[in-house]
Enzyme design. Sequence first.
Site, PDB file in Angstrom:
ATOM      1  N   ASP A  72      -1.795   5.030  -6.268  1.00 35.03           N
ATOM      2  CA  ASP A  72      -0.222   4.737  -5.950  1.00 35.03           C
ATOM      3  C   ASP A  72       0.591   5.957  -6.365  1.00 35.03           C
ATOM      4  OD1 ASP A  72      -1.313   1.930  -6.122  1.00 35.03           O
ATOM      5  OD2 ASP A  72       0.331   1.909  -4.906  1.00 35.03           O
TER       6      ASP A  72
ATOM      7  N   GLY B  52       0.784  -1.174  -0.024  1.00 35.65           N
ATOM      8  CA  GLY B  52       0.043  -0.079  -0.050  1.00 35.65           C
ATOM      9  C   GLY B  52       0.775   1.322   0.121  1.00 35.65           C
TER      10      GLY B  52
ATOM     11  N   GLN C 247      -5.802  -8.559  -2.699  1.00 34.71           N
ATOM     12  CA  GLN C 247      -5.715  -7.577  -1.631  1.00 34.71           C
ATOM     13  C   GLN C 247      -7.242  -7.183  -1.024  1.00 34.71           C
ATOM     14  OE1 GLN C 247      -3.941  -7.409  -4.257  1.00 34.71           O
ATOM     15  NE2 GLN C 247      -2.208  -6.449  -3.996  1.00 34.71           N
TER      16      GLN C 247
HETATM   17  O1  MRU Z   1       0.479  -3.760  -4.664  1.00 32.50           O
HETATM   18  P1  MRU Z   1      -0.019  -3.048  -3.558  1.00 32.50           P
HETATM   19  O2  MRU Z   1      -0.944  -3.989  -2.744  1.00 32.50           O
HETATM   20  O3  MRU Z   1       0.785  -2.429  -2.747  1.00 32.50           O
HETATM   21  O4  MRU Z   1      -1.163  -1.969  -4.366  1.00 32.50           O
HETATM   22  C1  MRU Z   1      -1.786  -1.064  -3.285  1.00 32.50           C
HETATM   23  C2  MRU Z   1      -2.659  -0.184  -4.152  1.00 32.50           C
HETATM   24  O5  MRU Z   1      -2.758  -0.525  -5.317  1.00 32.50           O
HETATM   25  C3  MRU Z   1      -3.538   0.643  -3.343  1.00 32.50           C
HETATM   26  O6  MRU Z   1      -4.676   0.796  -3.809  1.00 32.50           O
HETATM   27  C4  MRU Z   1      -2.880   1.880  -3.205  1.00 32.50           C
HETATM   28  O7  MRU Z   1      -1.635   1.636  -2.822  1.00 32.50           O
HETATM   29  C5  MRU Z   1      -3.569   2.984  -2.310  1.00 32.50           C
HETATM   30  S1  MRU Z   1      -3.378   2.360  -0.729  1.00 32.50           S
HETATM   31  C6  MRU Z   1      -3.992   3.645   0.439  1.00 32.50           C
END
Ligand code: MRU
Length: 354
Positions: A242, A51, A201
């Site tokens: 992100d 995240g 997730q």
């Molecule tokens: O690959 P991840 O699980 O790190 O991806 C996370 C996401 O895409 C979330 O939607 C994003 O980081 C926003 S978290 C507040």
Amino acid sequence: MGKRAAIRPVDWDGGRVVWINQRNIPWKEEWRRSSSVEELARAIETLEIRGAPAIGVAAGFALTLAVWGARGGAQGAMKALRRGAGRIRSTRPTAVNLFWAVQRMLDRAERMHDEGATLAGLKEGMLEEARAIQREDIEANMAIGRYGNSLVRDGDVILTHCNAGALATAGYGTSYGVIRAAWESGKDIRVIATQTAPLYQGARLTIWELTRDGIPATLITDSMAAYAMGNEGVTKVMVGADRILLNGSVANKIGTLGLAVIAKHVGIPFYVAAPLSTVDPKSRSIPIESRAPEEVRTFLGKVRMTVEDVPVLNPAFDVTPPRLVSAIITERGIARKPYERSLGNIIGARGGKG
Ligand code: MRU
């Protein structure tokens, strides 16, 4: 009304970093501890910590570890810090919070070093800066929750993707923070969460958080999103990010772009919630992380689901163009099109991004 304290997925614990291993949720609540920068880097790479804002917080604490473990006085600490910064930057390319946090830690250390700080001073300064990153993220998330709640109506059915909850942040949530704030203010809402293949997730983490918080939730596979939006009364889509460019392009978990296209097709708003540490005002394009093929060929590395060695694609993120984004909810207010102007004003009012 289910008001339970949000989890803090990454924290400092007397010279070590402590984090909840998100690979094991919902099966096990395993807390891990380490004083090694390398172990923190691996925890980020393998998504034990994940995240965008949470990996920014982890980066801050990892660089604190680099200085705390350094030898050779202040010079040695600066060397260890720069080496640690290189390693942490190499972990995941898309979430800009990681690079923002690393730079913030380096800037603080360089300033202190120029002013003649001792090793003890640097250790204290690094911990203070990492804790500030953590505290400010929680404050930002809560403000996002308040602004976002003004967009939520009683009876809303909110579709969300991936996990943008406490687990993905310092401990409140971005798009989940809006859901949390709406629920805590007594609004009658329901959440539909996508599974979010290939690492799930949504199914593993968002549903775990929603259940923990007592918020009514329904799980769907990613391929049911168009059906759910057309037939299950979804009133808005709410996702995290992100990396957001100044023009309003939003990188988020793979599959987000498809949801934005469907939202446009059925005529419901598509909202993005993110702190300003996720806004990248300098770049014009976004590097997309490509992950291991085994993540697609298997169910979480446990069961093979296809023919061995079949070629696969595994981009971890996609980019939603600004025209599909109804609004971007930040801790400084809600930005709307044209985003160059609205986001630019918000960042300008904050006095630069750092
Ligand atoms: O690959 P991840 O699980 O790190 O991806 C996370 C996401 O895409 C979330 O939607 C994003 O980081 C926003 S978290 C507040």
